[in-house]
Design a protein around this motif. Structure first.
Motif, PDB file in Angstrom:
ATOM      1  N   SER A   1      40.887  24.753  62.071  1.00  0.00           N
ATOM      2  CA  SER A   1      40.564  23.756  63.090  1.00  0.00           C
ATOM      3  C   SER A   1      40.216  24.400  64.427  1.00  0.00           C
ATOM      4  CB  SER A   1      41.741  22.790  63.271  1.00  0.00           C
ATOM      5  OG  SER A   1      42.866  23.473  63.803  1.00  0.00           O
ATOM      6  N   LYS A   2      40.544  25.676  64.570  1.00  0.00           N
ATOM      7  CA  LYS A   2      40.272  26.405  65.802  1.00  0.00           C
ATOM      8  C   LYS A   2      39.130  27.408  65.629  1.00  0.00           C
ATOM      9  CE  LYS A   2      45.089  25.789  67.105  1.00  0.00           C
ATOM     10  NZ  LYS A   2      46.407  26.436  67.335  1.00  0.00           N
ATOM     11  N   GLY A   3      38.412  27.284  64.512  1.00  0.00           N
ATOM     12  CA  GLY A   3      37.249  28.137  64.305  1.00  0.00           C
ATOM     13  C   GLY A   3      37.543  29.494  63.713  1.00  0.00           C
ATOM     14  N   ILE A   4      38.756  29.686  63.185  1.00  0.00           N
ATOM     15  CA  ILE A   4      39.108  30.936  62.517  1.00  0.00           C
ATOM     16  C   ILE A   4      39.094  30.679  61.012  1.00  0.00           C
ATOM     17  CG2 ILE A   4      40.854  32.735  62.219  1.00  0.00           C
ATOM     18  CD1 ILE A   4      41.956  31.892  64.985  1.00  0.00           C
ATOM     19  N   PRO A   5      38.180  31.305  60.267  1.00  0.00           N
ATOM     20  CA  PRO A   5      38.099  31.025  58.834  1.00  0.00           C
ATOM     21  C   PRO A   5      39.309  31.557  58.079  1.00  0.00           C
ATOM     22  CG  PRO A   5      36.616  32.808  59.426  1.00  0.00           C
ATOM     23  CD  PRO A   5      37.167  32.277  60.718  1.00  0.00           C
ATOM     24  N   VAL A   6      39.616  30.882  56.973  1.00  0.00           N
ATOM     25  CA  VAL A   6      40.696  31.316  56.087  1.00  0.00           C
ATOM     26  C   VAL A   6      40.114  31.597  54.708  1.00  0.00           C
ATOM     27  CG1 VAL A   6      42.819  30.660  54.890  1.00  0.00           C
ATOM     28  CG2 VAL A   6      42.526  30.089  57.304  1.00  0.00           C
ATOM     29  N   TYR A   7      40.384  32.790  54.236  1.00  0.00           N
ATOM     30  CA  TYR A   7      40.021  33.197  52.876  1.00  0.00           C
ATOM     31  C   TYR A   7      41.323  33.265  52.082  1.00  0.00           C
ATOM     32  CZ  TYR A   7      38.069  36.195  49.147  1.00  0.00           C
ATOM     33  OH  TYR A   7      37.664  36.731  47.949  1.00  0.00           O
ATOM     34  N   LEU A   8      41.506  32.321  51.163  1.00  0.00           N
ATOM     35  CA  LEU A   8      42.696  32.318  50.314  1.00  0.00           C
ATOM     36  C   LEU A   8      42.472  33.395  49.251  1.00  0.00           C
ATOM     37  CD1 LEU A   8      45.386  30.677  49.953  1.00  0.00           C
ATOM     38  CD2 LEU A   8      44.205  29.417  48.155  1.00  0.00           C
ATOM     39  N   GLY A   9      42.884  34.621  49.595  1.00  0.00           N
ATOM     40  CA  GLY A   9      42.506  35.787  48.807  1.00  0.00           C
ATOM     41  C   GLY A   9      43.031  35.795  47.398  1.00  0.00           C
ATOM     42  N   GLU A  10      44.104  35.066  47.137  1.00  0.00           N
ATOM     43  CA  GLU A  10      44.625  34.913  45.774  1.00  0.00           C
ATOM     44  C   GLU A  10      45.243  33.528  45.653  1.00  0.00           C
ATOM     45  OE1 GLU A  10      47.402  37.943  44.595  1.00  0.00           O
ATOM     46  OE2 GLU A  10      46.169  39.588  45.375  1.00  0.00           O
ATOM     47  N   TYR A  11      44.952  32.855  44.554  1.00  0.00           N
ATOM     48  CA  TYR A  11      45.695  31.649  44.208  1.00  0.00           C
ATOM     49  C   TYR A  11      45.773  31.551  42.703  1.00  0.00           C
ATOM     50  CZ  TYR A  11      41.768  28.716  42.605  1.00  0.00           C
ATOM     51  OH  TYR A  11      40.724  28.183  41.907  1.00  0.00           O
ATOM     52  N   GLY A  12      46.771  30.845  42.245  1.00  0.00           N
ATOM     53  CA  GLY A  12      47.002  30.663  40.816  1.00  0.00           C
ATOM     54  C   GLY A  12      48.423  30.194  40.629  1.00  0.00           C
ATOM     55  N   LEU A  13      49.001  30.574  39.502  1.00  0.00           N
ATOM     56  CA  LEU A  13      50.405  30.308  39.224  1.00  0.00           C
ATOM     57  C   LEU A  13      51.067  31.634  38.871  1.00  0.00           C
ATOM     58  CD1 LEU A  13      50.066  27.057  37.081  1.00  0.00           C
ATOM     59  CD2 LEU A  13      51.077  27.201  39.367  1.00  0.00           C
ATOM     60  N   LEU A  14      52.381  31.698  39.025  1.00  0.00           N
ATOM     61  CA  LEU A  14      53.100  32.928  38.723  1.00  0.00           C
ATOM     62  C   LEU A  14      53.327  33.112  37.232  1.00  0.00           C
ATOM     63  CD1 LEU A  14      55.639  32.879  41.659  1.00  0.00           C
ATOM     64  CD2 LEU A  14      53.642  34.357  41.392  1.00  0.00           C
ATOM     65  N   SER A  15      52.933  32.152  36.430  1.00  0.00           N
ATOM     66  CA  SER A  15      52.953  32.278  34.976  1.00  0.00           C
ATOM     67  C   SER A  15      51.518  32.276  34.493  1.00  0.00           C
ATOM     68  CB  SER A  15      53.748  31.137  34.340  1.00  0.00           C
ATOM     69  OG  SER A  15      53.434  29.899  34.936  1.00  0.00           O
ATOM     70  N   GLU A  16      51.214  33.140  33.543  1.00  0.00           N
ATOM     71  CA  GLU A  16      49.845  33.277  33.081  1.00  0.00           C
ATOM     72  C   GLU A  16      49.373  31.973  32.439  1.00  0.00           C
ATOM     73  OE1 GLU A  16      48.146  35.594  34.006  1.00  0.00           O
ATOM     74  OE2 GLU A  16      49.242  37.485  34.059  1.00  0.00           O
ATOM     75  N   PRO A  17      48.077  31.665  32.517  1.00  0.00           N
ATOM     76  CA  PRO A  17      47.579  30.377  32.027  1.00  0.00           C
ATOM     77  C   PRO A  17      47.771  30.162  30.534  1.00  0.00           C
ATOM     78  CG  PRO A  17      45.768  31.868  32.566  1.00  0.00           C
ATOM     79  CD  PRO A  17      47.018  32.492  33.108  1.00  0.00           C
ATOM     80  N   ASN A  18      47.874  31.239  29.764  1.00  0.00           N
ATOM     81  CA  ASN A  18      48.013  31.103  28.315  1.00  0.00           C
ATOM     82  C   ASN A  18      49.446  31.285  27.837  1.00  0.00           C
ATOM     83  OD1 ASN A  18      48.215  33.758  28.954  1.00  0.00           O
ATOM     84  ND2 ASN A  18      46.733  34.525  27.469  1.00  0.00           N
ATOM     85  N   SER A  19      50.401  31.273  28.759  1.00  0.00           N
ATOM     86  CA  SER A  19      51.786  31.563  28.394  1.00  0.00           C
ATOM     87  C   SER A  19      52.537  30.342  27.873  1.00  0.00           C
ATOM     88  CB  SER A  19      52.536  32.129  29.603  1.00  0.00           C
ATOM     89  OG  SER A  19      52.637  31.145  30.624  1.00  0.00           O
ATOM     90  N   GLY A  20      52.065  29.134  28.197  1.00  0.00           N
ATOM     91  CA  GLY A  20      52.785  27.925  27.813  1.00  0.00           C
ATOM     92  C   GLY A  20      53.955  27.612  28.724  1.00  0.00           C
ATOM     93  N   ILE A  21      54.164  28.403  29.752  1.00  0.00           N
ATOM     94  CA  ILE A  21      55.305  28.189  30.648  1.00  0.00           C
ATOM     95  C   ILE A  21      55.106  26.924  31.476  1.00  0.00           C
ATOM     96  CG2 ILE A  21      56.501  29.142  32.659  1.00  0.00           C
ATOM     97  CD1 ILE A  21      56.079  31.916  31.406  1.00  0.00           C
ATOM     98  N   VAL A  22      53.904  26.733  32.014  1.00  0.00           N
ATOM     99  CA  VAL A  22      53.565  25.497  32.707  1.00  0.00           C
ATOM    100  C   VAL A  22      52.722  24.646  31.760  1.00  0.00           C
ATOM    101  CG1 VAL A  22      52.348  24.485  34.671  1.00  0.00           C
ATOM    102  CG2 VAL A  22      53.649  26.598  34.971  1.00  0.00           C
ATOM    103  N   GLU A  23      53.152  23.410  31.551  1.00  0.00           N
ATOM    104  CA  GLU A  23      52.458  22.521  30.607  1.00  0.00           C
ATOM    105  C   GLU A  23      51.013  22.327  31.049  1.00  0.00           C
ATOM    106  OE1 GLU A  23      50.807  19.299  28.613  1.00  0.00           O
ATOM    107  OE2 GLU A  23      51.355  19.091  30.740  1.00  0.00           O
ATOM    108  N   ARG A  24      50.113  22.277  30.083  1.00  0.00           N
ATOM    109  CA  ARG A  24      48.693  22.356  30.376  1.00  0.00           C
ATOM    110  C   ARG A  24      48.205  21.254  31.324  1.00  0.00           C
ATOM    111  NH1 ARG A  24      44.313  24.923  28.315  1.00  0.00           N
ATOM    112  NH2 ARG A  24      42.294  23.895  28.527  1.00  0.00           N
TER     113      ARG A  24
END
Length: 582
Positions: free
Chosen positions: A306-329
Motif C-alpha cells: 500500500s506504500k509502493g514497496i513490492p512484495v515477492y512471496l519468495g516461497e509458499y506452499g505447505l510444510l507437508s509434501e502435496p503427495n504425502s496425504g498428510i493434508v486432505e486433498r
C-alpha cells in the motif's frame, strides 16, 4: 547428507516460521469444521480491492506473477543433483514459460563451491554454471530471482560469534556474484539471503540488527559494482523471511534508510502451522486457518504494497509434501486457492516452492496435473468449492441422503456430472441456497459395485473456474487388530474398509496428551503415525513411541474422514510395545 534428510531440514526450518506463543494457545479442533459456509463474491481478476500503487519496482514485480521455485537444484548440498533433481536445462525453463509462469526463483548455495577462508573465492566453474542456468531462464523472457540460500544456516548463522569473518565472507560472495552478473538483463533480481537466522543471540533485536548490517552491506556492494547493478531490483527479507508484523515493520524501516526506489521486500508463507503439518486436530481449512492466511497477506499490504514497496512471496506452499496425504486433498485445494485470492487483493507476487514434488524435472511433467491445474486457475479466478470432496456411503448400513455446503465464490451453480452424464436435479440431487443434497437413491446407484473405496467421481460445475470433484466412497468402520512390536518398529494390522485416516489422538489415563507434542492430544500426521492403505497397517513411529512414558497405558483414538472413530491401546515397557483393541 541424503535427499530425505535434507527435506527434513528444509521442513523443520519452515516450521520455525510458526509463532510458538500462538501454538501454546491452541485447543484441539473439531473435525469437519468448515470455513466456507457463506458465499463470498470474488472480484474479477482485473478488479482490485485496494488500488495498486504504480512505480517501476511495483510494476516489475507485478509482471513476475506467477513465479516458480527451482528448489533443491543449485541450492542442493554438495552439488546440483545431490537432492534428486537432474541438472537444469534450457528445456526446463521453456516448459516453465509454456505453463504460464512469468518468473523463476533460482536458489543457490555457494558454500560448497567456495573457499571457507579469505579471500573466499567462488569456483569459477560453478559461477559459470550458475550463470548458464540464469541465462537459460532469461532467454525465455522470464524474470529471475537469484540468491544466497542455504549459506544462511551453514555459516551466516554464526555471525553473532564470528561477526567480522561472516561479514567479510558475505561481502566477498556478493562482490563476486555482482561482478559476474553486472551486465545481465534488468529482469534479473538479486535476493540478499534466504531465511536469515542467527544462533547464540540475545533475541529478535540483535537478530534484526545483524540482518540490517547484512542487507545494507549487500545493497552497498551491489550498487557500487557498476553496470546494470546500479538500478537492478534488489530483494531484502526480514529475519527468517517471516511475515511477522514486528519483523516486517523493522525491514520497512531499514529499507527507508537506504533511500532506494528499486527495492523489493520478500517473505515466505507456509500456512497456519497446525494445518500445514496436520497436528492439534487442524485437519480442515477452517476459519482459524483461513484467518491466519488473510492476516499475513493484510500485513504485507499494510506495511509494504500500500506504500509502493513490492512484495515477492519468495516461497509458499505447505510444510507437508502435496503427495504425502498428510493434508486432505480438498482442504489443500482450498488453501492454495486462497493464497492466490489474497495475493491478488493485496498485490503480492507469489512463488510456488517446488523441490521436485510438483514438477518432475526428468519427464517435464506435473506429478499431479489436476493439482497444478487448480493452482494455475487460482492465479486468475476462484473456483467454487464444497465443504468436502469426499462422500462416504456405508456398505453394511442403510444408504441415506447426504448434504454438502457449497461455497460459490461468486460463481453460479450449473449442475453435477458423472463423467459425460449430467445428473438430474430434483431426482438425483437438490440445491437449496448453498446446500447441495445427494439423494439416497443416487448414492445407492453410484456405489452399486459394493466394493470398498472410490466408486464414482462427481463434478460440481460452476459458471467459471474449475469443477469441484467429489469422490463417492463405499466404506465401513475400520477394524484394527492386536499386535506386538518394539519402540523402533510397531505396526497395527488394519482393515481400512474404504475409509481414510484424518488424525490420531493419544492420551494417558488422566486425559493428558501422549507423544512428542505434549501440548495437544492430537499428534502430528506423518511424524507420529502414518497409514499404509495398500499394506493394511497403521504405523506408529519411533519418534512417537520413544516419547511415551514407560509402563503407562495410552489410548489412541483414530479419527477417519467418514466420521468414524476407532480406539486402540498401546503400552511401552522398555523396548517392547503391546497393542490391544480393548
Amino acid at each position: 547428507m541424503t535427499h530425505d534428510l535434507t527435506r527434513a531440514r528444509h521442513r523443520a526450518g519452515k516450521a520455525g516460521l510458526a509463532t510458538t506463543a500462538a501454538l501454546l494457545l491452541l485447543a484441539p479442533a473439531t473435525l469437519g469444521t468448515d470455513a466456507f459456509a457463506a458465499e463470498r463474491a470474488t472480484p474479477p481478476a482485473s478488479t482490485d480491492a485496494t488500488p495498486m500503487v504504480h512505480n517501476r519496482a511495483m510494476d516489475a514485480v507485478a509482471q513476475m506473477q506467477p513465479s516458480w521455485n527451482m528448489g533443491n537444484s543449485l541450492d542442493a548440498i554438495p552439488d546440483e543433483t545431490s537432492w534428486g533433481n537432474p541438472p537444469a536445462t534450457k528445456a526446463l525453463f521453456d516448459d516453465i514459460k509454456s505453463q504460464g509462469f512469468h518468473s523463476v526463483r533460482i536458489p543457490v548455495t555457494w558454500s560448497n563451491h567456495q573457499s571457507a577462508t579469505a579471500p573466499y573465492t567462488i569456483d569459477p566453474a560453478y559461477l559459470a554454471r550458475v550463470k548458464q542456468v540464469v541465462d537459460f531462464a532469461l532467454a525465455d523472457g522470464l524474470y529471475v530471482d537469484m540468491n544466497v540460500h542455504h549459506d544462511s544456516w551453514q555459516w551466516i548463522t554464526n555471525m553473532p560469534t564470528q561477526h567480522d569473518q561472516v561479514l567479510a565472507r558475505f561481502n566477498a560472495t556478493w562482490t563476486q556474484i555482482a561482478d559476474t552478473f553486472r551486465n545481465e538483463s534488468d529482469r534479473l533480481l538479486f535476493e540478499s539471503v534466504n531465511e536469515p537466522g542467527f544462533t547464540n543471540t540475545t533475541g529478535d533485536a540483535q537478530k534484526m540488527a545483524l540482518l540490517d548490517e547484512l542487507n545494507n552491506s549487500f545493497h552497498s556492494v551491489v550498487r557500487q559494482s557498476g553496470g546494470k547493478n546500479g538500478t537492478r531490483l534488489l530483494i531484502l527479507p526480514p529475519v527468517g523471511s517471516s511475515p511477522d508484523q514486528t519483523l516486517m515493520e523493522h525491514l520497512a524501516a531499514d529499507m527507508a534508510t537506504l533511500h532506494d526506489p528499486n527495492l523489493v521486500a520478500t517473505v515466505h508463507y507456509y500456512g497456519f502451522w497446525p494445518f500445514s503439518v496436520n497436528i492439534a486436530g487442524f485437519t480442515t481449512f477452517n476459519a482459524q486457518t483461513q484467518q491466519d492466511l488473510t492476516d499475513a497477506f493484510n500485513r504485507m499490504r499494510d506495511i509494504f504494497t500500500s506504500k509502493g514497496i513490492p512484495v515477492y512471496l519468495g516461497e509458499y506452499g505447505l510444510l507437508s509434501e502435496p503427495n504425502s496425504g498428510i493434508v486432505e486433498r480438498g482442504e489443500m485445494l482450498k488453501y492454495y486457492q486462497e493464497v492466490a485470492y489474497q495475493a491478488r487483493l493485496d498485490h503480492v507476487t507469489t512463488a510456488l516452492w517446488d523441490d521436485g514434488n510438483f514438477l518432475d524435472r526428468n519427464a517435464l511433467q506435473w506429478r499431479d496435473p489436476a493439482l497444478y491445474s487448480w493452482i494455475r486457475s487460482s492465479y486468475r479466478t476462484e473456483s467454487g468449492t464444497a465443504s468436502t470432496d469426499q462422500v462416504f456411503v456405508p456398505k453394511s448400513g442403510p444408504v441415506n441422503a447426504q448434504t454438502l455446503t457449497l461455497d460459490l465464490n461468486g460463481k453460479g451453480f450449473q449442475g453435477i456430472w458423472q463423467g459425460g452424464t449430467r445428473l438430474v436435479r430434483g431426482r438425483d440431487y437438490a440445491v437449496s441456497g448453498n446446500q447441495l443434497t445427494l439423494t439416497a437413491a443416487e448414492l445407492a446407484k453410484l456405489t452399486g459395485s459394493g466394493a470398498y473405496g472410490v466408486d464414482s467421481t462427481l463434478q460440481v460445475r460452476f459458471s467459471g473456474g474449475l469443477p469441484w470433484q467429489i469422490q463417492v466412497i463405499t466404506n465401513d468402520t475400520p477394524v484394527l487388530s492386536a499386535a506386538t512390536g518394539t519402540s523402533t518398529s510397531f505396526s497395527l494390522p488394519t482393515q481400512f474398509r474404504g475409509d481414510r485416516l484424518a488424525t490420531m489422538e493419544a492420551t494417558y489415563a488422566d486425559g493428558t496428551g501422549a507423544g512428542p507434542a505434549s501440548w495437544t492430544t492430537y499428534q502430528e500426521f506423518g511424524t507420529s503415525f502414518s497409514p499404509d492403505y495398500t499394506g493394511g497397517a497403521l504405523s506408529l513411529t519411533s519418534a512417537f513411541l520413544s516419547a511415551l512414558k514407560d509402563g503407562a497405558p495410552v489410548t489412541l483414538t483414530f479419527h477417519f474422514w467418514s466420521g468414524a472413530t476407532v480406539t486402540y491401546h498401546v503400552t511401552k515397557s522398555g523396548t517392547s510395545v503391546t497393542g490391544t483393541t480393548s
